[in-house]
Structures are given as C-alpha cells and as structure tokens.
Design a protein around this motif. Structure first.
Motif, PDB file in Angstrom:
ATOM      1  N   GLU A 252       0.833  -1.209   0.000  1.00  0.00           N
ATOM      2  CA  GLU A 252       0.000   0.000   0.000  1.00  0.00           C
ATOM      3  C   GLU A 252       0.866   1.257   0.000  1.00  0.00           C
ATOM      4  OE1 GLU A 252      -2.977   0.180   3.118  1.00  0.00           O
ATOM      5  OE2 GLU A 252      -3.152  -2.007   3.075  1.00  0.00           O
ATOM      6  N   THR A 253       1.895   1.266   0.823  1.00  0.00           N
ATOM      7  CA  THR A 253       2.772   2.432   0.951  1.00  0.00           C
ATOM      8  C   THR A 253       3.534   2.669  -0.344  1.00  0.00           C
ATOM      9  OG1 THR A 253       3.001   1.914   3.308  1.00  0.00           O
ATOM     10  CG2 THR A 253       4.560   3.494   2.380  1.00  0.00           C
ATOM     11  N   GLU A 254       4.021   1.600  -0.975  1.00  0.00           N
ATOM     12  CA  GLU A 254       4.756   1.742  -2.225  1.00  0.00           C
ATOM     13  C   GLU A 254       3.866   2.308  -3.327  1.00  0.00           C
ATOM     14  OE1 GLU A 254       6.575  -2.106  -2.872  1.00  0.00           O
ATOM     15  OE2 GLU A 254       7.851  -1.860  -1.102  1.00  0.00           O
ATOM     16  N   ARG A 255       2.614   1.866  -3.378  1.00  0.00           N
ATOM     17  CA  ARG A 255       1.674   2.419  -4.378  1.00  0.00           C
ATOM     18  C   ARG A 255       1.412   3.897  -4.098  1.00  0.00           C
ATOM     19  NH1 ARG A 255      -0.847  -2.570  -3.797  1.00  0.00           N
ATOM     20  NH2 ARG A 255      -2.308  -1.743  -2.274  1.00  0.00           N
ATOM     21  N   ARG A 256       1.230   4.224  -2.848  1.00  0.00           N
ATOM     22  CA  ARG A 256       0.852   5.590  -2.470  1.00  0.00           C
ATOM     23  C   ARG A 256       2.010   6.585  -2.618  1.00  0.00           C
ATOM     24  NH1 ARG A 256      -3.370   7.472   1.642  1.00  0.00           N
ATOM     25  NH2 ARG A 256      -2.702   9.568   2.137  1.00  0.00           N
ATOM     26  N   TYR A 257       3.225   6.166  -2.263  1.00  0.00           N
ATOM     27  CA  TYR A 257       4.350   7.102  -2.210  1.00  0.00           C
ATOM     28  C   TYR A 257       5.443   6.836  -3.246  1.00  0.00           C
ATOM     29  CZ  TYR A 257       2.128   8.744   1.969  1.00  0.00           C
ATOM     30  OH  TYR A 257       1.205   9.261   2.846  1.00  0.00           O
ATOM     31  N   GLY A 258       5.335   5.763  -4.015  1.00  0.00           N
ATOM     32  CA  GLY A 258       6.277   5.508  -5.098  1.00  0.00           C
ATOM     33  C   GLY A 258       7.699   5.199  -4.655  1.00  0.00           C
ATOM     34  N   ARG A 259       7.839   4.655  -3.436  1.00  0.00           N
ATOM     35  CA  ARG A 259       9.158   4.262  -2.939  1.00  0.00           C
ATOM     36  C   ARG A 259       9.058   2.873  -2.337  1.00  0.00           C
ATOM     37  NH1 ARG A 259       8.495   9.592  -0.752  1.00  0.00           N
ATOM     38  NH2 ARG A 259      10.003  11.044  -1.592  1.00  0.00           N
ATOM     39  N   LYS A 260      10.168   2.150  -2.356  1.00  0.00           N
ATOM     40  CA  LYS A 260      10.224   0.842  -1.702  1.00  0.00           C
ATOM     41  C   LYS A 260      10.196   1.034  -0.189  1.00  0.00           C
ATOM     42  CE  LYS A 260      10.449  -2.005  -5.107  1.00  0.00           C
ATOM     43  NZ  LYS A 260       9.317  -2.894  -5.308  1.00  0.00           N
ATOM     44  N   VAL A 261       9.619   0.058   0.507  1.00  0.00           N
ATOM     45  CA  VAL A 261       9.567   0.095   1.967  1.00  0.00           C
ATOM     46  C   VAL A 261      10.463  -1.004   2.513  1.00  0.00           C
ATOM     47  CG1 VAL A 261       8.098  -0.097   4.016  1.00  0.00           C
ATOM     48  CG2 VAL A 261       7.217   1.019   1.948  1.00  0.00           C
ATOM     49  N   SER A 262      11.315  -0.627   3.453  1.00  0.00           N
ATOM     50  CA  SER A 262      12.203  -1.564   4.124  1.00  0.00           C
ATOM     51  C   SER A 262      11.837  -1.600   5.601  1.00  0.00           C
ATOM     52  CB  SER A 262      13.659  -1.136   3.963  1.00  0.00           C
ATOM     53  OG  SER A 262      14.005  -1.114   2.597  1.00  0.00           O
ATOM     54  N   TRP A 263      12.133  -2.728   6.240  1.00  0.00           N
ATOM     55  CA  TRP A 263      11.726  -2.937   7.628  1.00  0.00           C
ATOM     56  C   TRP A 263      12.899  -3.336   8.495  1.00  0.00           C
ATOM     57  CZ3 TRP A 263       6.728  -1.783   8.672  1.00  0.00           C
ATOM     58  CH2 TRP A 263       5.844  -1.742   7.592  1.00  0.00           C
ATOM     59  N   GLY A 264      12.770  -3.043   9.780  1.00  0.00           N
ATOM     60  CA  GLY A 264      13.765  -3.463  10.744  1.00  0.00           C
ATOM     61  C   GLY A 264      13.170  -3.472  12.133  1.00  0.00           C
ATOM     62  N   ALA A 265      13.962  -3.955  13.093  1.00  0.00           N
ATOM     63  CA  ALA A 265      13.509  -4.002  14.486  1.00  0.00           C
ATOM     64  C   ALA A 265      14.689  -3.803  15.419  1.00  0.00           C
ATOM     65  CB  ALA A 265      12.826  -5.329  14.785  1.00  0.00           C
ATOM     66  N   GLU A 266      14.378  -3.266  16.600  1.00  0.00           N
ATOM     67  CA  GLU A 266      15.349  -3.125  17.678  1.00  0.00           C
ATOM     68  C   GLU A 266      14.817  -3.882  18.873  1.00  0.00           C
ATOM     69  OE1 GLU A 266      15.865   1.004  18.490  1.00  0.00           O
ATOM     70  OE2 GLU A 266      16.949   1.369  16.631  1.00  0.00           O
ATOM     71  N   CYS A 267      15.691  -4.636  19.502  1.00  0.00           N
ATOM     72  CA  CYS A 267      15.317  -5.401  20.688  1.00  0.00           C
ATOM     73  C   CYS A 267      16.472  -5.283  21.672  1.00  0.00           C
ATOM     74  CB  CYS A 267      15.046  -6.860  20.326  1.00  0.00           C
ATOM     75  SG  CYS A 267      14.531  -7.870  21.718  1.00  0.00           S
ATOM     76  N   GLY A 268      16.277  -4.504  22.721  1.00  0.00           N
ATOM     77  CA  GLY A 268      17.383  -4.259  23.637  1.00  0.00           C
ATOM     78  C   GLY A 268      18.505  -3.578  22.884  1.00  0.00           C
ATOM     79  N   GLY A 269      19.678  -4.166  22.894  1.00  0.00           N
ATOM     80  CA  GLY A 269      20.812  -3.591  22.174  1.00  0.00           C
ATOM     81  C   GLY A 269      20.950  -4.082  20.750  1.00  0.00           C
ATOM     82  N   ALA A 270      20.125  -5.052  20.348  1.00  0.00           N
ATOM     83  CA  ALA A 270      20.231  -5.614  18.997  1.00  0.00           C
ATOM     84  C   ALA A 270      19.400  -4.801  18.012  1.00  0.00           C
ATOM     85  CB  ALA A 270      19.780  -7.066  18.996  1.00  0.00           C
ATOM     86  N   HIS A 271      19.940  -4.613  16.839  1.00  0.00           N
ATOM     87  CA  HIS A 271      19.286  -3.838  15.779  1.00  0.00           C
ATOM     88  C   HIS A 271      19.453  -4.623  14.485  1.00  0.00           C
ATOM     89  CE1 HIS A 271      18.183  -0.042  13.669  1.00  0.00           C
ATOM     90  NE2 HIS A 271      18.947  -0.562  12.723  1.00  0.00           N
ATOM     91  N   ALA A 272      18.365  -4.819  13.741  1.00  0.00           N
ATOM     92  CA  ALA A 272      18.461  -5.564  12.483  1.00  0.00           C
ATOM     93  C   ALA A 272      17.560  -4.937  11.430  1.00  0.00           C
ATOM     94  CB  ALA A 272      18.058  -7.018  12.695  1.00  0.00           C
ATOM     95  N   LEU A 273      18.090  -4.810  10.205  1.00  0.00           N
ATOM     96  CA  LEU A 273      17.285  -4.437   9.046  1.00  0.00           C
ATOM     97  C   LEU A 273      16.984  -5.722   8.295  1.00  0.00           C
ATOM     98  CD1 LEU A 273      19.011  -1.222   7.657  1.00  0.00           C
ATOM     99  CD2 LEU A 273      16.808  -1.398   8.810  1.00  0.00           C
TER     100      LEU A 273
END
Length: 175
Positions: A82-103
């Motif tokens: 939905e976001t890619e259709r609306r804004y014309g950009r790819k969407v990437s995701w990630g999460a942070e858990c305590g000190g860990a960070h991942a894309l």
C-alpha cells in the motif's frame, strides 16, 4: 507546492495510522529518501534472568527479532505494498530489541559518480589493502566511515536544509 519535509510528515502520519498498533512498542522510526522508506521500531525483549550472561542476552534478542520478522511478514508486506503504491518508494523494515538492531530488507541503490585520479587512487589503495574488493565497495566503505564520524555535522546540515525548505515555502511560488 508541497515541500519534501511536508511530504515526509504526511507519510509518517499515514504510516502511524496504517501500522497495526501492536506491531512495535511505541512509535517506529521512519527514515525517507528518494528511493526508500525505512521503518524500524522497538519490540519487547525476551524474559531472561537478571544475571543472564551477555552472550545469552544477545542470542535471545537476535532470536526475538527473527521471530518477529517471521510472525509479522504478511502484515508488513501488505502495508509495504500500500505504501509503495501511495508514495512511489520501496519500503524496508527493521527491528530493535534491547541492544540488537536488524534491518530485514533494504534497497542498495546504485549511485554514479565521476572521480579524479587522486580520488580513484584512494579507492585503489583500499582495494590493495584488502579493505574492499572493488571500487564500488571501497566507495561504500568510505561513505560508511564518513557517516560514522560526522553525525553532528550531518544533523546540522539536515537542520539547515529544513530551514531552507521552510523559507522556500513562504516564497512567491508557494501555493
């Protein structure tokens, strides 16, 4: 005329309304550039003993991020489409858990540049020293190095650009 800053605020607002409330703890960080929208949020830490060793804590956080990635994949893909259709950009995701960070996903956009011989020699030295395998990898390494050591300067520059956009928006061409 909509400024880039106004568009980013609208995009962040839309995502705040569209993301499931229980996806992340609190408001996720949304970063936007010309090619990509990156959404990274905090997720709950796993329950561990207070005196758990650091290796156990790190492994548990990484495991929690992996579980979150798999469990939320379908919903994140729907929001991304939905976001890619609306804004014309790819969407990437990630999460942070305590000190860990991942894309989980991210765009590696090609960037073309012209370099003079002294600049090419810097890249070739990095290759000869085993830091990189190619000029493009050496250039990416240089950008990461600059990014790591100039956060204050880049923040000041971004603030200045936001001020320029506000001034432009008040000009005679503003609608």
């Amino acid at each position: 005329m909509t400024t880039r800053s106004e568009e980013e605020k609208e995009l962040r607002g839309w995502l705040a309304g569209r993301l499931p409330e229980d996806l992340y703890e609190g408001t996720p960080e949304v970063t936007v550039d010309r090619e990509e929208i990156t959404v990274v949020g905090a997720i709950p830490e796993p329950a561990l003993e207070a005196d758990a060793p650091e290796a156990e804590r790190t492994a548990a956080q990484e495991g929690r991020i992996a579980e979150f990635r798999e469990r939320t994949r379908g919903e994140r893909m729907r929001v991304a489409a939905e976001t890619e259709r609306r804004y014309g950009r790819k969407v990437s995701w990630g999460a942070e858990c305590g000190g860990a960070h991942a894309l989980f996903t991210h765009v590696a956009a090609p960037v073309m540049t012209r370099l003079r011989q002294p600049q090419r020699q810097v890249l070739d030295t990095l290759i000869a020293g085993g830091v990189a395998r190619s000029r493009s990898e050496a250039l990416a390494w240089c950008v990461r190095l600059v990014e790591r050591h100039t956060d204050d300067w880049l923040t000041e520059l971004r603030d200045s650009l936001a001020h320029v956009e506000r001034v432009r928006a008040q000009g005679p061409d503003a609608s």
